[in-house]
Motif scaffolding. Sequence first.
Motif, PDB file in Angstrom:
ATOM      1  N   LEU A 148     114.214  41.414  72.393  1.00  0.00           N
ATOM      2  CA  LEU A 148     113.533  40.175  72.046  1.00  0.00           C
ATOM      3  C   LEU A 148     113.452  39.978  70.536  1.00  0.00           C
ATOM      4  CD1 LEU A 148     112.048  37.740  73.160  1.00  0.00           C
ATOM      5  CD2 LEU A 148     109.969  39.108  73.239  1.00  0.00           C
ATOM      6  N   MET A 149     113.234  41.044  69.782  1.00  0.00           N
ATOM      7  CA  MET A 149     113.191  40.934  68.329  1.00  0.00           C
ATOM      8  C   MET A 149     114.551  40.572  67.766  1.00  0.00           C
ATOM      9  SD  MET A 149     110.680  44.148  67.364  1.00  0.00           S
ATOM     10  CE  MET A 149     110.522  43.669  65.648  1.00  0.00           C
ATOM     11  N   ILE A 150     115.608  41.129  68.328  1.00  0.00           N
ATOM     12  CA  ILE A 150     116.957  40.792  67.866  1.00  0.00           C
ATOM     13  C   ILE A 150     117.285  39.331  68.163  1.00  0.00           C
ATOM     14  CG2 ILE A 150     119.416  41.271  68.212  1.00  0.00           C
ATOM     15  CD1 ILE A 150     118.651  44.185  68.741  1.00  0.00           C
ATOM     16  N   LEU A 151     116.970  38.885  69.374  1.00  0.00           N
ATOM     17  CA  LEU A 151     117.242  37.490  69.735  1.00  0.00           C
ATOM     18  C   LEU A 151     116.397  36.521  68.913  1.00  0.00           C
ATOM     19  CD1 LEU A 151     117.508  37.764  73.635  1.00  0.00           C
ATOM     20  CD2 LEU A 151     119.364  37.573  71.981  1.00  0.00           C
ATOM     21  N   SER A 152     115.147  36.888  68.633  1.00  0.00           N
ATOM     22  CA  SER A 152     114.306  36.033  67.790  1.00  0.00           C
ATOM     23  C   SER A 152     114.844  35.963  66.371  1.00  0.00           C
ATOM     24  CB  SER A 152     112.867  36.565  67.785  1.00  0.00           C
ATOM     25  OG  SER A 152     112.314  36.562  69.079  1.00  0.00           O
ATOM     26  N   TRP A 153     115.331  37.070  65.860  1.00  0.00           N
ATOM     27  CA  TRP A 153     115.923  37.077  64.521  1.00  0.00           C
ATOM     28  C   TRP A 153     117.192  36.222  64.472  1.00  0.00           C
ATOM     29  CZ3 TRP A 153     120.663  38.651  62.566  1.00  0.00           C
ATOM     30  CH2 TRP A 153     120.745  38.759  61.176  1.00  0.00           C
ATOM     31  N   ARG A 159     111.859  36.478  60.773  1.00  0.00           N
ATOM     32  CA  ARG A 159     112.077  37.604  59.866  1.00  0.00           C
ATOM     33  C   ARG A 159     110.855  38.518  59.892  1.00  0.00           C
ATOM     34  NH1 ARG A 159     116.150  35.744  60.824  1.00  0.00           N
ATOM     35  NH2 ARG A 159     117.730  34.836  59.443  1.00  0.00           N
ATOM     36  N   TYR A 160     111.058  39.732  60.376  1.00  0.00           N
ATOM     37  CA  TYR A 160     109.953  40.675  60.513  1.00  0.00           C
ATOM     38  C   TYR A 160     109.819  41.543  59.257  1.00  0.00           C
ATOM     39  CZ  TYR A 160     110.257  39.416  65.451  1.00  0.00           C
ATOM     40  OH  TYR A 160     110.287  38.730  66.633  1.00  0.00           O
ATOM     41  N   ASN A 161     108.583  41.936  58.971  1.00  0.00           N
ATOM     42  CA  ASN A 161     108.290  42.841  57.866  1.00  0.00           C
ATOM     43  C   ASN A 161     108.260  44.286  58.360  1.00  0.00           C
ATOM     44  OD1 ASN A 161     108.029  40.757  56.009  1.00  0.00           O
ATOM     45  ND2 ASN A 161     105.863  40.450  56.500  1.00  0.00           N
ATOM     46  N   THR A 162     108.100  45.199  57.418  1.00  0.00           N
ATOM     47  CA  THR A 162     108.020  46.614  57.761  1.00  0.00           C
ATOM     48  C   THR A 162     106.811  46.903  58.646  1.00  0.00           C
ATOM     49  OG1 THR A 162     109.057  47.126  55.622  1.00  0.00           O
ATOM     50  CG2 THR A 162     108.010  48.936  56.803  1.00  0.00           C
ATOM     51  N   ALA A 167     104.286  48.564  63.788  1.00  0.00           N
ATOM     52  CA  ALA A 167     103.393  48.216  64.894  1.00  0.00           C
ATOM     53  C   ALA A 167     104.102  48.346  66.237  1.00  0.00           C
ATOM     54  CB  ALA A 167     102.876  46.793  64.705  1.00  0.00           C
ATOM     55  N   VAL A 168     105.355  47.906  66.312  1.00  0.00           N
ATOM     56  CA  VAL A 168     106.124  48.041  67.547  1.00  0.00           C
ATOM     57  C   VAL A 168     106.325  49.514  67.890  1.00  0.00           C
ATOM     58  CG1 VAL A 168     108.381  47.630  68.601  1.00  0.00           C
ATOM     59  CG2 VAL A 168     107.246  45.808  67.343  1.00  0.00           C
ATOM     60  N   ALA A 334      98.285  40.975  62.804  1.00  0.00           N
ATOM     61  CA  ALA A 334      97.493  40.840  61.586  1.00  0.00           C
ATOM     62  C   ALA A 334      98.321  40.336  60.417  1.00  0.00           C
ATOM     63  CB  ALA A 334      96.841  42.180  61.222  1.00  0.00           C
ATOM     64  N   VAL A 335      99.620  40.613  60.415  1.00  0.00           N
ATOM     65  CA  VAL A 335     100.509  40.198  59.322  1.00  0.00           C
ATOM     66  C   VAL A 335     101.295  38.984  59.780  1.00  0.00           C
ATOM     67  CG1 VAL A 335     102.390  40.897  57.802  1.00  0.00           C
ATOM     68  CG2 VAL A 335     100.658  42.560  58.498  1.00  0.00           C
ATOM     69  N   PRO A 336     101.288  37.888  59.033  1.00  0.00           N
ATOM     70  CA  PRO A 336     102.059  36.709  59.440  1.00  0.00           C
ATOM     71  C   PRO A 336     103.550  37.006  59.477  1.00  0.00           C
ATOM     72  CG  PRO A 336     100.635  36.215  57.565  1.00  0.00           C
ATOM     73  CD  PRO A 336     100.540  37.665  57.803  1.00  0.00           C
ATOM     74  N   ILE A 337     104.236  36.378  60.409  1.00  0.00           N
ATOM     75  CA  ILE A 337     105.682  36.569  60.560  1.00  0.00           C
ATOM     76  C   ILE A 337     106.397  35.509  59.739  1.00  0.00           C
ATOM     77  CG2 ILE A 337     107.602  36.613  62.184  1.00  0.00           C
ATOM     78  CD1 ILE A 337     105.670  37.459  64.335  1.00  0.00           C
TER      79      ILE A 337
END
Length: 435
Positions: A148-153, A159-162, A167-168, A334-337
């Motif tokens: 899901l993260m790959i497809l969303s990217w 764009r995800y942060n560290t 968290a994942v 907690a961290v905006p995407i």
Amino acid sequence: MATKQSEDALRDVSDESRSSGLMLRIRRFKPEEVFTWQLAKTLAMGQGLAGLICGTAISSQYLASNFHMNTPMLQSFFNYALLCVTYTTMLLCTTGDGNILQILKKRWWKYLLLGLVDVEANYTVVKAYQYTTLTSVQLLDCFVVPVLMILSWWFLKTRYNTVHYIAVSICLLGVGAMVGADLLAGRDQGSTSNILLGDGLVLLSASLYAVSNVCQEYTVKNLSRVEFLGMVGLFGTIISTVQMVILERNEVANIQWSWQVGLLFSAYALCMYALYSCMPIVVKLSSATAVNLSLLTADLFSLFCGTFLFQYNFSGLYLVSLVGILIGFIAFNAVPIPTARTDTAASSSSSICEEGYSDDPNRQSTIPNDLRKWEAAVRITAEEEEQQGCGETEEGLEEEQRRRGKKKRASRPSQSLGRGSGDVAVVAIIHNTKM
């Protein structure tokens, strides 16, 4: 030697700047900015969805253990039929671009593929229990999160942060603790007839769920929730009916109906209906990835209920797993995407043009105003450039006249003094009046 000393000094300075920057971030950390009402609402709604999945698992367990029923397509059919009756009927009553006929004219094949993906995702994960163990299903089902993260990217330009990756990882570690507790408790149930096939079905189901969730996030955030649920209900009903007739007609014909069986089917259908109806709301508040992270606790809720209903052995690792998943979920939200705004803006504008939203008279009325503002801005900049050019030409004339005045003074000092001062005065008066 000098270069090495300079490099060491630069490294020391960079390390000090990093440490100071980290300490500055820690000092500026405000818990009230992280633990907001929005986060609490998303967490509560996500756990509510996990509770609904727990309800579907318990009802399916009762149907399989007490009544020996294995009819996943029949159970899915009831869910899609409820969605079709509710949301497809709403689309029938809608006028304009949101009407079902307009939607089918523009995007019918897309929703047909989406319905097929959603139906097969539900079917393959139930089918996998016939070939592999419960532990394998619980572990491999987490494959939906990285997919899901790959497809969303790729498609949603997310764009995800560290922090999001950490968290994942924490959530997946929590799932690992849950699986470890199952192994220690000796609850590695399921079949081992064909583990490779069963694991492959679980991975296929996770991939299909990821595709369905990405399509759901895009549709909910760009079109509407009713359109998504209405189209999924329509095509899901058709596909599940055809597949049920082909694969499960004998099992359905042999069902011995009673009020207990009817109650369990109703409980499963209502839980799935509530899950499908509420999940787009949570996806719109956060993201599909965040929702799937919150759904990782569904297995834990099933285990907690199983300790009372099916006499499962309780383990302290279940609580460790729950805490780990919740901490990872909170850290993820907690961290905006960040998103690629330029790409999403271009894609949204192109999708609006493709879907025919320019037919809306309200949108058309705003287009001329934007064009007028743009033309006025262009005219103002052109006038400023002209004024700047005129100012430059005036300065050039002034310099030229000064040079001529100097030459006249050199040749005729007595006569050029008055004329030069007069020319400069005239140019100064002209420049002041134009300014």
